[in-house]
Design a protein around this motif. Structure first.
Motif, short mmCIF file in Angstrom:
data_model
loop_
_atom_site.label_atom_id
_atom_site.label_comp_id
_atom_site.label_asym_id
_atom_site.label_seq_id
_atom_site.Cartn_x
_atom_site.Cartn_y
_atom_site.Cartn_z
N UNK A 45 1.45 -2.48 -4.06
CA UNK A 45 0.16 -2.24 -3.41
C UNK A 45 0.39 -1.75 -1.98
N UNK A 46 1.37 -2.33 -1.30
CA UNK A 46 1.67 -1.90 0.06
C UNK A 46 2.20 -0.47 0.08
N UNK A 47 3.00 -0.13 -0.92
CA UNK A 47 3.50 1.24 -1.02
C UNK A 47 2.34 2.22 -1.22
N UNK A 48 1.41 1.84 -2.09
CA UNK A 48 0.25 2.71 -2.36
C UNK A 48 -0.56 2.91 -1.09
N UNK A 49 -0.76 1.84 -0.32
CA UNK A 49 -1.53 1.94 0.92
C UNK A 49 -0.80 2.81 1.94
N UNK A 50 0.53 2.72 1.94
CA UNK A 50 1.32 3.52 2.88
C UNK A 50 1.22 5.00 2.55
N UNK A 51 1.37 5.33 1.27
CA UNK A 51 1.26 6.72 0.85
C UNK A 51 -0.14 7.26 1.17
N UNK A 52 -1.15 6.45 0.90
CA UNK A 52 -2.53 6.87 1.18
C UNK A 52 -2.74 7.08 2.68
N UNK A 53 -2.11 6.23 3.49
CA UNK A 53 -2.25 6.34 4.94
C UNK A 53 -1.65 7.65 5.45
#
Length: 212
Positions: free
Chosen positions: A153-161
């Motif tokens: 989930x943190x990876x997904x948020x980072x990519x989205x950011x």
């Protein structure tokens, strides 16, 4: 002659002497690459035994030490095997809410051996810090690591950011125990890695493309 199956088993058994004995038989970059794959298989065994509560935190730490030593032994072969391609500055870190760094440190060592200038931001790193550093250092390649399932989930948020910041040109590779091809697709990462050597190859290819 090195026996890759014995090497993988020795790593899984945390038999430091047997691992060292097998590694001392490595003579070429190709053998070094296969030895790293065998060590990774052994590390996967360690992780599985930890989940099954046959191994404990101390065993994980010891396994990380053995793996780190293995990388040091193989570094000269791995570095020479990467050729003289274009290398560049990049970021590596363990994503927010994950405190594991054994795998990250191993990958960093191999990237450095391959000629990359690696900025290691450490563990539990928020997307904002990664983006801030990427902007300040003109980074085009980022490697995100995680061991816990919630790291996805943190990876997904980072990519989205990164996308929200208008930094779609930054290449992002993810890796760690919970990472799969399907997960990478869902997260939106450019690539995923199941082994340190794949990370090095992907990042080396990207560095060449970005410099063209």
């Amino acid at each position: 002659m090195i026996d890759f199956e014995k090497l993988a088993a020795a790593m899984g058994d945390l038999d430091e002497d047997a691992v060292r004995e097998q590694l001392e038989a490595v003579e070429t970059a190709e053998e070094a690459g296969k030895a790293m794959e065998a060590c990774q298989i052994g590390m996967n065994t360690v992780g599985k035994l930890f989940e099954e509560e046959e191994y404990f935190v101390g065993d994980l730490i010891f396994a990380g030490e053995i793996m780190t030593d293995a990388v040091e032994v193989l570094k000269p072969f791995l570095a020479s095997g990467e050729g003289s391609g274009v290398k560049s500055k990049m970021i590596i870190c363990t994503v927010k809410d994950d405190l594991h760094d054994i795998g990250k440190n191993i990958v960093r060592s191999m990237l450095e051996a391959a000629g990359f200038d690696v900025l290691d931001l450490g563990i539990d790193v928020a997307p904002e810090k990664i983006i801030e550093t990427a902007k300040a250092e003109n980074i085009r390649i980022v490697a995100l690591s995680g061991v816990l399932t919630l790291a996805l989930d943190s990876m997904k948020k980072t990519v989205a950011a990164f996308k929200e910041a208008g930094m779609d040109d930054v290449k992002i590779i993810i890796g760690g125990c919970p990472v799969t091809e399907d997960a990478a697709r869902t997260i939106g990462a450019d690539e995923w890695a199941y082994s340190p050597q794949k990370t090095v190859k992907v990042c080396t290819d990207w560095a060449s493309e970005l410099s063209a």
